[in-house]
Design an enzyme around this catalytic site. Structure first.
Site, short mmCIF file in Angstrom:
data_model
loop_
_atom_site.label_atom_id
_atom_site.label_comp_id
_atom_site.label_asym_id
_atom_site.label_seq_id
_atom_site.Cartn_x
_atom_site.Cartn_y
_atom_site.Cartn_z
N THR A 186 22.96 2.60 -16.03
CA THR A 186 23.08 1.52 -15.05
C THR A 186 24.53 1.10 -14.89
OG1 THR A 186 20.86 0.76 -15.61
CG2 THR A 186 22.28 -0.80 -14.46
N TYR A 210 18.52 6.96 -27.39
CA TYR A 210 18.04 6.79 -26.02
C TYR A 210 17.19 8.00 -25.66
CZ TYR A 210 18.47 5.45 -21.04
OH TYR A 210 18.25 5.07 -19.74
N VAL A 213 15.44 -3.21 -22.91
CA VAL A 213 16.77 -2.99 -22.35
C VAL A 213 16.53 -2.75 -20.86
CG1 VAL A 213 18.83 -1.55 -22.30
CG2 VAL A 213 17.68 -2.00 -24.48
N LYS A 271 15.77 3.24 -27.55
CA LYS A 271 15.48 2.80 -26.18
C LYS A 271 14.50 3.80 -25.62
CE LYS A 271 17.31 1.85 -21.59
NZ LYS A 271 18.45 1.89 -20.66
#
Length: 304
Positions: A50, A138, A206, A166
């Site tokens: 992001t 992640y 998140v 995540k």
């Protein structure tokens, strides 16, 4: 046993503001970070997808961590994205982020080359061995092409600096297996699964959507923690229309988040190859946001 939360609960995957000339707008980043914390986020993730990490330089990544650390102070957990397709480069980014003041590191599975599981495991261990701060792994196979398999996560959980995941794999059954057998803290990376994952022992989220609606997202967790599961479910459902438009409309979350932030009077600029959302998409996003926050006092409006 209580759920481990090494990085608090409500984390925003923060956008990276850019100035008109194309460089980082560190002053805007500092303002946005402060607004996010005031609006309900108790931690921030910088230099992730992001945050347009594929198009920011190593020096820019370090500068962003330093600027946000100075803006929010020492009490807000900062997790810095350091993922790359190159283990050596990832280690360099990890050490730089640690020196810049990051409390933890977000390390994505190496992408494009699609390494087998032993290589994935070795990659994460190399990074964890190179730094003194904890890692959040992640798992986002839709982008990387490679899953962090359950058995790999069970082994990695034994490393003292690998503490969190995540989770963007969309596999609640697999996540539940890891939660049941390890102390790893699971953070939802898919807003539609924030409450389901939290309900089975997840640590929080998140969120990209938190760039524009930190308050409503946090309220779901607050209601669940207060024992009002019906209220938590209702608040979660209210978020789904905005979440779907932002995260499942065929555009990256960066684009849709910046469309809303730009509409609010802030900086919606991004770096190519990403392009701004068109007027029709932006109008739809604004309508969904206004419906979500209608009648809600201090809903967490955020401006860059």
């Amino acid at each position: 046993m209580s759920t481990p939360r090494p990085f608090a609960r409500a984390l925003c995957a923060m956008v990276t503001p850019f100035a008109a000339g194309g460089g980082l707008d560190l002053a805007a980043a500092a303002r946005h970070a402060v607004h996010l914390v005031a609006g309900g986020c108790d931690g921030l993730v910088l230099n992730g997808t992001t945050g347009e990490s594929p198009t920011t330089s190593d020096a820019e990544k370090t500068a962003l961590v330093r600027a946000v650390r100075e803006a929010v102070g020492p009490g807000v957990p900062l997790i810095a994205g350091v993922g790359s397709a190159d283990t050596r480069h990832t280690v360099e980014l990890a050490r730089s982020a640690e020196r810049a003041g990051a409390d933890g590191l977000l390390v994505v599975t190496p992408y494009y080359s699609r390494p087998p599981q032993p290589a994935v495991e070795a990659h994460f261990r190399r990074v964890a061995d190179a730094v003194g701060v904890p890692l959040m792994l992640y798992d986002i196979p839709g982008r990387t092409g490679t899953r962090i398999e359950v058995e790999t996560l069970l082994r990695l959980a034994g490393h003292p600096r690998i503490v969190a995941v995540k989770d963007c794999a969309g596999d609640l059954a697999g996540s539940a297996k890891v939660l049941a057998r390890t102390p790893l803290a699971y953070y939802s990376g898919c807003e539609e699964l924030n409450l389901p994952l939290y309900a089975i022992g997840g640590a929080g989220f998140v969120s990209t959507v938190a760039n524009v609606a930190p308050g409503p997202l946090r309220a779901v967790l607050d209601a669940f923690d207060a024992g009002d599961t019906a209220r938590a479910a209702e608040l979660h459902r209210r978020l789904l229309p905005l979440t779907e438009l932002m995260m499942a409309s065929g555009l990256p979350g960066t684009v849709t988040a910046k469309a809303l932030l730009g509409a609010a009077g802030g900086a919606g600029r991004m770096r190519e190859p990403l392009q701004p959302a068109g007027p029709e998409v932006a109008d739809g996003l604004r309508r969904a946001y206004e419906e979500l926050t209608a009648g809600v006092r201090d809903p967490g409006v955020v401006r860059v």
